[in-house]
Design a protein around this motif. Structure first.
Motif, PDB file in Angstrom:
ATOM      1  N   UNK A   1      13.635  -8.843 -19.418  1.00 24.49           N
ATOM      2  CA  UNK A   1      14.871  -9.060 -20.170  1.00 24.49           C
ATOM      3  C   UNK A   1      14.609  -9.971 -21.374  1.00 24.49           C
ATOM      4  N   UNK A   2      13.756 -10.963 -21.174  1.00 24.75           N
ATOM      5  CA  UNK A   2      13.439 -11.860 -22.288  1.00 24.75           C
ATOM      6  C   UNK A   2      12.777 -11.097 -23.439  1.00 24.75           C
ATOM      7  N   UNK A   3      11.913 -10.141 -23.097  1.00 24.28           N
ATOM      8  CA  UNK A   3      11.279  -9.341 -24.137  1.00 24.28           C
ATOM      9  C   UNK A   3      12.311  -8.546 -24.937  1.00 24.28           C
ATOM     10  N   UNK A   4      13.302  -7.998 -24.237  1.00 20.06           N
ATOM     11  CA  UNK A   4      14.341  -7.238 -24.906  1.00 20.06           C
ATOM     12  C   UNK A   4      15.139  -8.134 -25.854  1.00 20.06           C
ATOM     13  N   UNK A   5      15.557  -9.289 -25.352  1.00 27.20           N
ATOM     14  CA  UNK A   5      16.382 -10.189 -26.147  1.00 27.20           C
ATOM     15  C   UNK A   5      15.606 -10.729 -27.347  1.00 27.20           C
ATOM     16  N   UNK A   6      14.358 -11.137 -27.106  1.00 27.56           N
ATOM     17  CA  UNK A   6      13.566 -11.709 -28.194  1.00 27.56           C
ATOM     18  C   UNK A   6      13.220 -10.674 -29.257  1.00 27.56           C
ATOM     19  N   UNK A   7      13.085  -9.404 -28.854  1.00 22.59           N
ATOM     20  CA  UNK A   7      12.707  -8.375 -29.817  1.00 22.59           C
ATOM     21  C   UNK A   7      13.873  -7.670 -30.479  1.00 22.59           C
ATOM     22  N   UNK A   8      15.089  -7.919 -30.008  1.00 18.94           N
ATOM     23  CA  UNK A   8      16.257  -7.224 -30.555  1.00 18.94           C
ATOM     24  C   UNK A   8      16.702  -7.857 -31.874  1.00 18.94           C
ATOM     25  N   UNK A   9      16.871  -7.070 -32.938  1.00 15.57           N
ATOM     26  CA  UNK A   9      17.384  -7.619 -34.198  1.00 15.57           C
ATOM     27  C   UNK A   9      18.838  -8.070 -34.030  1.00 15.57           C
ATOM     28  N   UNK A  10      19.305  -8.980 -34.873  1.00 17.59           N
ATOM     29  CA  UNK A  10      20.722  -9.374 -34.829  1.00 17.59           C
ATOM     30  C   UNK A  10      21.632  -8.160 -34.994  1.00 17.59           C
TER      31      UNK A  10
ATOM     32  N   UNK B   1      22.282  -6.149 -32.472  1.00 13.50           N
ATOM     33  CA  UNK B   1      21.895  -5.134 -31.493  1.00 13.50           C
ATOM     34  C   UNK B   1      22.862  -5.117 -30.315  1.00 13.50           C
ATOM     35  N   UNK B   2      22.745  -4.071 -29.503  1.00  9.00           N
ATOM     36  CA  UNK B   2      23.579  -3.901 -28.312  1.00  9.00           C
ATOM     37  C   UNK B   2      22.690  -3.603 -27.123  1.00  9.00           C
ATOM     38  N   UNK B   3      22.888  -4.340 -26.013  1.00  7.77           N
ATOM     39  CA  UNK B   3      22.170  -4.071 -24.763  1.00  7.77           C
ATOM     40  C   UNK B   3      23.168  -3.471 -23.779  1.00  7.77           C
ATOM     41  N   UNK B   4      22.911  -2.231 -23.374  1.00  9.37           N
ATOM     42  CA  UNK B   4      23.759  -1.534 -22.424  1.00  9.37           C
ATOM     43  C   UNK B   4      23.057  -1.530 -21.064  1.00  9.37           C
ATOM     44  N   UNK B   5      23.791  -1.905 -20.025  1.00 11.41           N
ATOM     45  CA  UNK B   5      23.243  -1.937 -18.682  1.00 11.41           C
ATOM     46  C   UNK B   5      24.309  -1.440 -17.710  1.00 11.41           C
ATOM     47  N   UNK B   6      23.884  -1.132 -16.507  1.00 16.60           N
ATOM     48  CA  UNK B   6      24.837  -0.660 -15.499  1.00 16.60           C
ATOM     49  C   UNK B   6      25.710  -1.789 -14.998  1.00 16.60           C
ATOM     50  N   UNK B   7      25.107  -2.950 -14.781  1.00 16.99           N
ATOM     51  CA  UNK B   7      25.772  -4.054 -14.096  1.00 16.99           C
ATOM     52  C   UNK B   7      25.271  -5.347 -14.719  1.00 16.99           C
ATOM     53  N   UNK B   8      26.091  -6.382 -14.703  1.00 13.04           N
ATOM     54  CA  UNK B   8      25.694  -7.641 -15.329  1.00 13.04           C
ATOM     55  C   UNK B   8      24.800  -8.499 -14.448  1.00 13.04           C
ATOM     56  N   UNK B   9      24.434  -8.008 -13.286  1.00  7.96           N
ATOM     57  CA  UNK B   9      23.646  -8.809 -12.358  1.00  7.96           C
ATOM     58  C   UNK B   9      22.158  -8.754 -12.713  1.00  7.96           C
ATOM     59  N   UNK B  10      21.789  -9.462 -13.753  1.00  6.92           N
ATOM     60  CA  UNK B  10      20.387  -9.629 -14.112  1.00  6.92           C
ATOM     61  C   UNK B  10      20.258 -10.905 -14.925  1.00  6.92           C
ATOM     62  N   UNK B  11      19.082 -11.513 -14.995  1.00  8.92           N
ATOM     63  CA  UNK B  11      18.928 -12.780 -15.709  1.00  8.92           C
ATOM     64  C   UNK B  11      19.072 -12.580 -17.216  1.00  8.92           C
ATOM     65  N   UNK B  12      19.511 -13.624 -17.891  1.00  8.36           N
ATOM     66  CA  UNK B  12      19.640 -13.604 -19.349  1.00  8.36           C
ATOM     67  C   UNK B  12      20.588 -12.513 -19.824  1.00  8.36           C
ATOM     68  N   UNK B  13      21.543 -12.134 -18.969  1.00  5.11           N
ATOM     69  CA  UNK B  13      22.462 -11.055 -19.332  1.00  5.11           C
ATOM     70  C   UNK B  13      23.348 -11.425 -20.514  1.00  5.11           C
ATOM     71  N   UNK B  14      23.465 -12.714 -20.802  1.00  4.14           N
ATOM     72  CA  UNK B  14      24.303 -13.158 -21.916  1.00  4.14           C
ATOM     73  C   UNK B  14      23.497 -13.878 -22.989  1.00  4.14           C
ATOM     74  N   UNK B  15      22.183 -13.810 -22.884  1.00  3.01           N
ATOM     75  CA  UNK B  15      21.349 -14.533 -23.835  1.00  3.01           C
ATOM     76  C   UNK B  15      21.642 -14.073 -25.268  1.00  3.01           C
ATOM     77  N   UNK B  16      21.692 -15.028 -26.185  1.00  2.94           N
ATOM     78  CA  UNK B  16      21.945 -14.750 -27.607  1.00  2.94           C
ATOM     79  C   UNK B  16      23.233 -13.974 -27.814  1.00  2.94           C
ATOM     80  N   UNK B  17      24.271 -14.313 -27.023  1.00  4.86           N
ATOM     81  CA  UNK B  17      25.505 -13.525 -27.106  1.00  4.86           C
ATOM     82  C   UNK B  17      26.218 -13.692 -28.446  1.00  4.86           C
ATOM     83  N   UNK B  18      25.810 -14.658 -29.244  1.00  4.90           N
ATOM     84  CA  UNK B  18      26.389 -14.788 -30.579  1.00  4.90           C
ATOM     85  C   UNK B  18      25.859 -13.761 -31.552  1.00  4.90           C
ATOM     86  N   UNK B  19      24.660 -13.217 -31.271  1.00  5.17           N
ATOM     87  CA  UNK B  19      24.037 -12.254 -32.179  1.00  5.17           C
ATOM     88  C   UNK B  19      23.851 -10.874 -31.566  1.00  5.17           C
ATOM     89  N   UNK B  20      23.829 -10.796 -30.228  1.00  2.00           N
ATOM     90  CA  UNK B  20      23.560  -9.537 -29.546  1.00  2.00           C
ATOM     91  C   UNK B  20      24.734  -9.194 -28.639  1.00  2.00           C
TER      92      UNK B  20
END
Length: 613
Positions: free
Chosen positions: A488-497, A499-518
């Motif tokens: 998940x950290x790789x996804x967040x760190x590599x996502x440009x401002x 971006x959108x992360x789509x997942x089935x369920x919010x039960x994973x770490x860093x699910x809200x990381x960088x929520x101001x930009x992603x």
């Protein structure tokens, strides 16, 4: 100052003189008999921690991974505590040592066994701390942050954690949040002792109540959250009001009301700026205490301070949230049945989750039943501890007010526990003999024979053992291995401002990381009709959902083991259905795989697809 000692033996037994000096012979006998079970339990626990492998947690969570030596440690610890606490001749410090040992077994085991912090909500709160550190200011509207802006409107806990991160030089709050359950539980010891010692000097009753509280507090509100700190502050304010609102042994009222009210201002303000529900619970409790004449002179000033701070904050900083929330709160007011119901995705499914859920319910029910027996059976204690009895009943009123995101029943239980455990302990313990001071080493025998003592000890052991599955039985859902965190950290760190992360369920770490930009979207929280569309045509439906992301942002589909566990254990989609969705995305030319490991996989919507379904 010696407070009256509660007993059923009548007025003559309510008051006692100073405890007698410890006989020399007793002192020589105490250390080995009291210390050996504690030392043995801690040794067995340390051995168990080293032998516990968190890989491959099953439906019973950590319970299935713990070796038999852990259960032996818990039994030995409980037996040693019961041996020390029930006899006043065995030293007042040993029950405290055993309670600390209990907290280690209960709250430190997971921190030592798991290499990463538990709970998706704890990771969410870590994201809020990171946002405050990076943004350097609060957001008062939802224009940029959406529903996450509410955290900036009650920032007390997060601002304090951000300050702690900077003060210690830690990389983030994730460095220490795995240990927060132990820390927050330790914070409760002092106010609990103050509350209980307001109504009795029987240390058997005081320490048994403290033990029961930590055994019954399985609801998980001790994790890295505003509720954990706000509850400790709530209990501290209540303890001061109860303690100062009584009478001394000579019948006088304690002085310094103005000074103590001023000293209560900081914790009251901290509660108000940190959490939405706790100030309401505190206000209800203080209002209830105002109904009791002896407590009114101290409860009323504290209530006035709370009302002023509460109104000032909610009419300014948190007003944007309240404008939207109050109409919904008014609609749910009085709907007790609706406030007790859980929403979609909150129903335990499978043998393990269902069993664990029932163990937790039976644990709470047993403690509340014992509390009712204690109230009925101990007449003198009920009379003296009437304020505590009232504080135990007041939280039930909140069931009428709101569902609090389907969590109100758990919060009500949390606020009932301090008083309920006091009376539950009274039900387990026989009353002190007439005219005896339970603190004195020569207090003599208590009413009740060996059979009663053995039955009460067995009940305490069963309740203590039940805590483990109730508290850690869902760790398959709550634990995220390092591979999942790294993915998940790789996804967040590599996502440009943007971006959108789509997942089935919010039960994973860093699910809200960088929520101001992603942006983040979890399709299982959408309408059931849309979930059926995803199941019917996974790749096509998800591509349409993700097509609105403007360059340079990208749209990612993320599926991890935590999402699968959360969906399965909460009665949403099965692992097979989620894997079918993943295969559809993997086989679709609309997506490309951009990452993955043993804990999950991530795909990105191809930039050339545009809005093509």
């Amino acid at each position: 100052m010696h407070l009256p000692v509660t007993s059923d033996a009548g007025p003559a037994a309510e008051t006692s003189g100073p405890p007698a000096a410890d006989p020399v012979g007793v002192r020589r006998r105490v250390p080995w008999g009291a210390a050996l079970p504690l030392v043995g339990a801690l040794a067995l626990w340390a051995h168990s921690v080293l032998r516990t492998d968190p890989a491959g947690l099953g439906d019973f969570g950590l319970v299935g991974a713990l070796p038999v030596t852990y259960w032996a440690a818990l039994a030995l610890l409980t037996g040693g505590f019961w041996y020390c606490v029930r006899d006043p001749a065995r030293g007042g410090g040993w029950p405290a040592a055993y309670v600390l040992g209990l907290l280690l077994l209960e709250r430190a085991t997971q921190a030592l066994v798991y290499p990463t912090a538990l709970y998706a909500w704890a990771w969410k709160h870590d994201a809020v701390v990171e946002h405050l550190l990076s943004a350097g200011r609060l957001e008062t509207t939802a224009e940029r942050l959406g529903d996450m802006a509410v955290y900036d409107q009650w920032p007390g806990f997060f601002a304090a954690q951000a300050g702690l991160v900077r003060l210690t030089g830690a990389e983030s709050a994730a460095v220490f949040m795995a240990w927060w359950p132990l820390f927050s539980s330790l914070l409760l010891l002092a106010p609990l002792l103050l509350v209980y010692r307001t109504f009795t000097q029987d240390r058997r009753l005081v320490w048994t109540a403290v033990w029961l509280f930590h055994v019954a507090n399985w609801v998980g509100q001790d994790y890295f959250s505003p509720q954990s700190l706000a509850f400790a502050l709530y209990l501290g304010v209540i303890a001061v009001v109860l303690r100062r609102g009584g009478r001394t042994e000579d019948g006088r009222r304690p002085g310094g009301r103005l000074l103590w009210t001023a000293l209560l201002l900081p914790p009251i303000a901290a509660v108000v700026v940190s959490h939405q529900l706790t100030p309401v619970m505190l206000g209800a409790g203080l209002t209830a205490l105002c109904l009791i004449r002896d407590r009114r002179t101290w409860a009323l000033p504290a209530l006035v301070v709370l009302a002023v701070v509460f109104l000032a904050w909610n009419l300014t900083v948190s007003l944007p949230f309240l404008r939207e929330a109050v109409p919904e709160m008014l609609r749910s007011f009085g709907d007790v049945r609706g406030n007790l119901e859980t929403g979609y995705g909150s129903t335990p499914t499978g043998t393990g989750p269902v069993t664990v859920s029932w163990v937790a319910r039976l644990l709470s029910g047993a403690v509340l039943l014992l509390a009712a027996l204690g109230v009925l059976r101990r007449t003198a204690l009920r009379t003296r501890a009437r304020p505590l009895l009232l504080l135990t009943a007041v939280p039930l009123l909140m069931l009428v007010a709101n569902d609090y995101g389907s969590e109100m029943i758990f919060r009500v239980l949390l606020f009932m526990l301090p008083g309920a455990c006091f009376f539950a302990a009274a039900a387990l313990l026989p009353p002190a003999a007439a005219g005896a001071a339970p603190d004195a080493p020569d207090a003599g025998p208590v009413r009740g024979g060996r059979r009663r003592t053995a039955l009460a000890g067995a009940a305490l052991l069963v309740l203590t053992a039940a805590f483990v599955p109730a508290y850690a039985g869902k760790d398959r859902l709550s634990y995220f291995p390092p591979d999942e965190v790294e993915l998940v950290r790789q996804v967040i760190d590599g996502a440009p401002p943007g971006s959108l992360v789509v997942a089935a369920h919010r039960n994973y770490p860093l699910a809200y990381a960088s929520y101001g930009e992603i942006g983040h979207y979890w399709f299982l929280e959408d309408a059931k009709s849309h979930v059926r569309e995803v199941l019917g045509d996974p790749a096509g439906t998800l591509a349409r959902d993700m097509a609105g992301v403007a360059p340079p942002g990208r749209a990612y589909f993320l599926l991890t083991r935590g999402q699968i566990a959360g969906s399965e254990m909460n009665g949403m989609l099965s692992a097979a259905e989620l894997r079918r969705i993943e295969r559809s995305v993997a086989d679709s030319p609309l997506f490309e795989r951009v990452g993955g490991n043993s804990a999950g996989v991530v795909y990105a919507l191809r930039p050339t697809t545009g809005s093509t379904p």
